[in-house]
Scaffold this active site. Structure first.
Site, PDB file in Angstrom:
ATOM      1  N   TYR A  39       0.896  -1.214  -0.045  1.00 41.34           N
ATOM      2  CA  TYR A  39      -0.007   0.048  -0.076  1.00 41.34           C
ATOM      3  C   TYR A  39       0.890   1.083   0.089  1.00 41.34           C
ATOM      4  O   TYR A  39       0.363   2.246  -0.115  1.00 41.34           O
ATOM      5  CB  TYR A  39      -1.096   0.133   1.236  1.00 41.34           C
ATOM      6  N   LYS A  68       1.198  -7.129   5.797  1.00 37.44           N
ATOM      7  CA  LYS A  68       1.261  -8.276   4.636  1.00 37.44           C
ATOM      8  C   LYS A  68       2.519  -8.131   3.786  1.00 37.44           C
ATOM      9  O   LYS A  68       2.811  -7.233   3.760  1.00 37.44           O
ATOM     10  CB  LYS A  68      -0.312  -8.123   3.866  1.00 37.44           C
ATOM     11  N   HIS A 101      -0.400 -11.789   1.607  1.00 34.43           N
ATOM     12  CA  HIS A 101      -1.531 -10.775   1.180  1.00 34.43           C
ATOM     13  C   HIS A 101      -2.157 -11.716   0.071  1.00 34.43           C
ATOM     14  O   HIS A 101      -3.474 -11.392  -0.038  1.00 34.43           O
ATOM     15  CB  HIS A 101      -0.704  -9.745   0.455  1.00 34.43           C
ATOM     16  N   SER A 151      -4.462 -14.287   3.260  1.00 35.86           N
ATOM     17  CA  SER A 151      -5.431 -13.402   2.763  1.00 35.86           C
ATOM     18  C   SER A 151      -6.042 -13.768   1.331  1.00 35.86           C
ATOM     19  O   SER A 151      -4.852 -14.300   0.712  1.00 35.86           O
ATOM     20  CB  SER A 151      -4.992 -11.775   2.764  1.00 35.86           C
ATOM     21  N   ASN A 152      -6.920 -13.864   1.183  1.00 30.66           N
ATOM     22  CA  ASN A 152      -7.506 -14.333  -0.307  1.00 30.66           C
ATOM     23  C   ASN A 152      -7.176 -15.926  -0.279  1.00 30.66           C
ATOM     24  O   ASN A 152      -6.952 -16.163  -1.505  1.00 30.66           O
ATOM     25  CB  ASN A 152      -6.707 -13.466  -1.386  1.00 30.66           C
TER      26      ASN A 152
HETATM   27  N1  LIG Z   1      -6.341  -8.215   1.303  1.00 27.77           N
HETATM   28  C1  LIG Z   1      -6.707  -7.820   0.351  1.00 27.77           C
HETATM   29  O1  LIG Z   1      -6.522  -8.446  -0.699  1.00 27.77           O
HETATM   30  C2  LIG Z   1      -7.329  -6.753   0.541  1.00 27.77           C
HETATM   31  C3  LIG Z   1      -8.171  -6.084  -0.701  1.00 27.77           C
HETATM   32  C4  LIG Z   1      -8.870  -4.865  -0.640  1.00 27.77           C
HETATM   33  C5  LIG Z   1      -8.890  -4.151   0.629  1.00 27.77           C
HETATM   34  N2  LIG Z   1      -8.370  -4.612   1.679  1.00 27.77           N
HETATM   35  C6  LIG Z   1      -8.442  -4.073   2.895  1.00 27.77           C
HETATM   36  O2  LIG Z   1      -9.638  -4.108   3.347  1.00 27.77           O
HETATM   37  C7  LIG Z   1      -9.957  -2.519   3.603  1.00 27.77           C
HETATM   38  C8  LIG Z   1     -11.689  -2.378   3.411  1.00 27.77           C
HETATM   39  O3  LIG Z   1     -11.780  -2.564   1.691  1.00 27.77           O
HETATM   40  P1  LIG Z   1     -11.892  -1.474   0.639  1.00 27.77           P
HETATM   41  O4  LIG Z   1     -10.923  -0.129   0.993  1.00 27.77           O
HETATM   42  O5  LIG Z   1     -11.720  -2.268  -0.735  1.00 27.77           O
HETATM   43  O6  LIG Z   1     -13.494  -1.183   0.789  1.00 27.77           O
HETATM   44  P2  LIG Z   1     -14.346  -0.786   1.695  1.00 27.77           P
HETATM   45  O7  LIG Z   1     -14.087  -0.398   2.896  1.00 27.77           O
HETATM   46  O8  LIG Z   1     -15.852  -1.286   1.601  1.00 27.77           O
HETATM   47  O9  LIG Z   1     -14.951   0.591   1.127  1.00 27.77           O
HETATM   48  C9  LIG Z   1     -13.921   1.741   1.043  1.00 27.77           C
HETATM   49  C10 LIG Z   1     -14.759   3.082   0.218  1.00 27.77           C
HETATM   50  O10 LIG Z   1     -16.039   3.590   0.747  1.00 27.77           O
HETATM   51  C11 LIG Z   1     -15.848   4.719   0.986  1.00 27.77           C
HETATM   52  N3  LIG Z   1     -16.538   4.917   2.366  1.00 27.77           N
HETATM   53  C12 LIG Z   1     -16.019   4.681   3.425  1.00 27.77           C
HETATM   54  N4  LIG Z   1     -16.935   4.761   4.389  1.00 27.77           N
HETATM   55  C13 LIG Z   1     -17.980   5.295   3.928  1.00 27.77           C
HETATM   56  C14 LIG Z   1     -19.352   5.556   4.591  1.00 27.77           C
HETATM   57  N5  LIG Z   1     -19.477   5.542   5.758  1.00 27.77           N
HETATM   58  N6  LIG Z   1     -20.321   6.047   3.642  1.00 27.77           N
HETATM   59  C15 LIG Z   1     -19.945   6.184   2.221  1.00 27.77           C
HETATM   60  N7  LIG Z   1     -18.851   5.659   1.900  1.00 27.77           N
HETATM   61  C16 LIG Z   1     -17.983   5.376   2.589  1.00 27.77           C
HETATM   62  C17 LIG Z   1     -14.390   5.240   1.235  1.00 27.77           C
HETATM   63  O11 LIG Z   1     -14.147   6.520   0.548  1.00 27.77           O
HETATM   64  P3  LIG Z   1     -13.656   7.722   1.497  1.00 27.77           P
HETATM   65  O12 LIG Z   1     -12.210   7.290   1.873  1.00 27.77           O
HETATM   66  O13 LIG Z   1     -13.863   8.799   0.817  1.00 27.77           O
HETATM   67  O14 LIG Z   1     -14.541   7.623   2.653  1.00 27.77           O
HETATM   68  C18 LIG Z   1     -13.855   4.207  -0.082  1.00 27.77           C
HETATM   69  O15 LIG Z   1     -14.057   4.566  -1.504  1.00 27.77           O
HETATM   70  C19 LIG Z   1      -9.011  -1.699   2.699  1.00 27.77           C
HETATM   71  O16 LIG Z   1      -8.793  -0.611   2.885  1.00 27.77           O
HETATM   72  C20 LIG Z   1      -7.738  -2.560   2.961  1.00 27.77           C
HETATM   73  O17 LIG Z   1      -7.329  -2.209   4.212  1.00 27.77           O
HETATM   74  C21 LIG Z   1      -7.455  -5.871   1.584  1.00 27.77           C
END
Ligand SMILES: NC(=O)c1ccc[n+]([C@@H]2O[C@H](COP(=O)([O-])OP(=O)(O)OC[C@H]3O[C@@H](n4cnc5c(N)ncnc54)[C@H](OP(=O)(O)O)[C@@H]3O)[C@@H](O)[C@H]2O)c1
Length: 322
Positions: A39, A68, A101, A151-152
């Site tokens: 990241y 990760k 990861h 993860s995954n």
């Molecule tokens: N292991 C992996 O392969 C993997 C893959 C993907 C993600 N992850 C981890 O999981 C975390 C979460 O997944 P993600 O970031 O993909 O998806 P998410 O948390 O489902 O969604 C994040 C998005 O939603 C917006 N958001 C956040 N809170 C909100 C709310 N209350 N109302 C409306 N919009 C909102 C954010 O924008 P703003 O920032 O503008 O609020 C951002 O665009 C990642 O950040 C990462 O740490 C891991």
């Protein structure tokens, strides 16, 4: 060990954005931070942690930090380098949880950057999970991480580590939200003492823009918007909560960890305010019924990343673009 059920996600948060977001998260009461070497924002998180530790407002043992293995370092000889760099970036002597990861290794790069050959992500076709896991175990022995996980990973991949490892994986972080509830995996984890942690818990609304920007679009993929689902909207209205809060509350009642990402302090705080209401069993069942199985999966590998599909450890069943 205990892990707070909710943490702050940081994927796509730049170093500058996490300075604000992680500070707001700690202020709001989060005590769990999810990051990754890939990241490129760990130094920002480290800056915030140092500020909090130095001020005496936070002790190291009060916060759960997950990082990760960089997929470019998924080889026995490079895993420790990935962790050492993460520890240095974060300014920590240990993390609480260190995870692989992704089951697919990418071509090695000293700096941990993805490389592209003929327009496609260069992958390492020789990834050996069991050999990598032995090094993950050494990281525990050396005190650089308190615990190890993945993860995954599919169930088959997790079972192989359980059968061949000395230390069992304690955690699998996977895409999981109301449209993709991963029931079999969650059930297996509950039976076998693994924590399931949901990424994209509110549906990752930024994913489409990310895929467009990075050329990883899967042709024909239709993005789903759980925050706009009528069932979710109705429950949100009843409790005076936002759709994001309802989606997170559902997952917490389902018994999985959630790591919503936001770079906006107001939404960071909002996402934590899910412990002052409870879905009735009828509401819970109505949300459970929204599961679309594999059709709900949002994270796929297309465009420049379609080369991962040929990797022996690649597993996403349905893919429309190669
Ligand atoms: N292991 C992996 O392969 C993997 C893959 C993907 C993600 N992850 C981890 O999981 C975390 C979460 O997944 P993600 O970031 O993909 O998806 P998410 O948390 O489902 O969604 C994040 C998005 O939603 C917006 N958001 C956040 N809170 C909100 C709310 N209350 N109302 C409306 N919009 C909102 C954010 O924008 P703003 O920032 O503008 O609020 C951002 O665009 C990642 O950040 C990462 O740490 C891991």
């Amino acid at each position: 060990m205990k892990m707070p059920i909710i943490g702050i996600g940081t994927w796509q948060g730049t170093k500058d954005e996490v300075l604000v977001a992680v500070d707001a998260a700690l202020e709001a009461g989060y005590r769990h931070i999810d990051t990754a070497h890939v990241y490129k924002n760990e130094t920002g998180i480290g800056t915030v942690l140092k500020k909090w530790f130095d001020s005496g407002k936070l002790k190291r043992e009060e916060v759960f930090i997950v990082t990760k293995v960089n997929p470019t370092h998924l080889r026995p000889e490079h895993i420790e380098k990935s962790l050492n760099e993460s520890l240095e970036n974060l300014g920590l002597e240990y993390v609480d949880l260190f995870i692989i990861h992704n089951p697919v290794g990418w071509k090695y790069s000293e700096e941990g950057n993805a490389t592209f050959e003929n327009g496609l992500l260069a992958v390492d076709m020789t990834t050996d999970h069991v050999a990598c896991w032995k090094v993950m175990e050494e990281m525990v022995d050396k005190g650089k991480t308190k615990s190890i996980g993945v993860s995954n990973f599919t169930l088959k991949q997790v079972k192989r580590l359980m059968e061949n490892g000395r230390i069992k994986p304690v955690y699998n972080q996977v895409e999981l939200h109301v449209y993709f509830q991963q029931k079999e995996l969650v059930e297996f984890n509950k039976k076998n003492g693994l924590v399931t942690c949901a990424y994209a818990p509110i549906g990752s609304p930024g994913l489409e823009t990310f895929n467009e920007r990075f050329g990883s679009q899967v042709e024909g993929h239709v993005y789903l918007h759980p925050m706009e689902d009528p069932v979710v909207l109705e429950i949100a209205k009843k409790y005076g909560k936002t759709p994001a809060q309802v989606l997170l509350r559902h997952l917490v009642q389902y018994g999985v960890g959630v790591i919503p990402k936001s770079s906006n302090p107001k939404r960071v705080k909002e996402n934590l305010e899910i412990f002052d209401f409870e879905l009735t069993s009828e509401e819970y069942e109505n949300m459970k019924a929204l599961d679309k199985g594999e059709a709900g999966r949002q994270f796929q590998r297309g465009g420049r990343f379609s080369s991962t599909i040929k990797h022996p450890e690649f597993h996403i069943p349905q893919i429309s673009s190669t």
